[in-house]
Design an enzyme around this catalytic site. Structure first.
Site, PDB file in Angstrom:
ATOM      1  N   CYS A  77       0.840  -1.202   0.000  1.00 10.68           N
ATOM      2  CA  CYS A  77       0.000   0.000   0.000  1.00 10.68           C
ATOM      3  C   CYS A  77       0.871   1.246   0.000  1.00 10.68           C
ATOM      4  CB  CYS A  77      -0.902   0.043   1.238  1.00 10.68           C
ATOM      5  SG  CYS A  77      -2.068  -1.314   1.394  1.00 10.68           S
ATOM      6  N   ASP A  78       0.342   2.301  -0.591  1.00  9.89           N
ATOM      7  CA  ASP A  78       1.025   3.589  -0.504  1.00  9.89           C
ATOM      8  C   ASP A  78      -0.019   4.698  -0.550  1.00  9.89           C
ATOM      9  OD1 ASP A  78       3.934   4.808  -0.675  1.00  9.89           O
ATOM     10  OD2 ASP A  78       2.609   6.082  -1.857  1.00  9.89           O
ATOM     11  N   SER A  79       0.090   5.639   0.378  1.00 15.43           N
ATOM     12  CA  SER A  79      -0.876   6.730   0.471  1.00 15.43           C
ATOM     13  C   SER A  79      -0.231   8.064   0.119  1.00 15.43           C
ATOM     14  CB  SER A  79      -1.466   6.803   1.886  1.00 15.43           C
ATOM     15  OG  SER A  79      -2.179   5.628   2.201  1.00 15.43           O
TER      16      SER A  79
END
Length: 203
Positions: A77-79
């Site tokens: 995941c990457d925000s």
């Protein structure tokens, strides 16, 4: 068995609170190697590279016995927070965090979280991880901020919390009281869309 390819404590807590069994193994992927300018696509590409980096190196890791045989799902995941077309990562210092919050006060932005789930089977004897499927998606949530006085912004920045969060705020932390409302997936703002994960993990 699910592997969370991230050192994020927020994502870890989300999975724990939902009683999803998993192991957390941080990915060593160098994010600076990606030059994608589109924020939406950048979040997705980074999530893929984090998961893929772990899948390519899994044979070199000392894995718990439970992970040595059978199906594995690797979650990356990457925000990234988008405010008026600009990508806001973690502020580099308190001054930058204060300036950002001055701009965001009374406004809204978008929290984009790229999700990648690499599904496959790992055999510790042959040291082979055979990928059977890769599922990817960026989930976006609109975040509305309260109108804040300068002293409120300074008080928040002085906690140092903004320095460790994409966009300079933590919905699940002290910053939660400065967020007016969320449109879209709530948990996505904390770094992981649980509805997306449920849909794709338990198909």
């Amino acid at each position: 068995m699910l592997i969370l390819a991230s050192a994020s404590q927020s994502r870890k807590k989300l999975l724990e609170n939902c009683q999803i069994e998993f192991f957390q193994i941080s990915s060593d992927f160098d994010e600076t190697t990606i030059q994608e300018k589109n924020i939406f696509n950048l979040a997705l590409e980074l999530s893929f590279q984090k998961a893929n980096s772990l899948s390519e190196n899994i044979q070199n890791l000392s894995l718990p016995e439970e992970l040595n045989h059978g199906p594995l799902e690797i979650l990356g995941c990457d925000s990234i927070f988008e405010f008026k077309g600009e990508a806001y990562g973690k502020p580099s210092n308190k001054e930058e965090a204060f300036i950002r919050w001055k701009k965001m006060s009374g406004e809204f932005g978008f929290l984009h979280t790229g999700h990648t789930l690499i599904i496959g089977n790992f055999d510790s004897t042959s040291k082979i991880f055979k990928i059977t499927e890769i599922i990817k998606k960026t989930v976006s949530s609109r975040v509305y901020f309260s109108n804040l006085e300068d002293w409120e912004i300074k008080s928040y920045v002085d906690t140092n919390e903004p320095l460790y969060c994409a966009g300079g705020f933590a919905l699940e932390g002290i910053g939660g009281k400065y967020i007016e409302k969320i449109e879209g997936c709530f948990s996505n703002v904390m770094g992981l869309s649980l509805p997306w994960l449920r849909k794709n993990l338990y198909r």
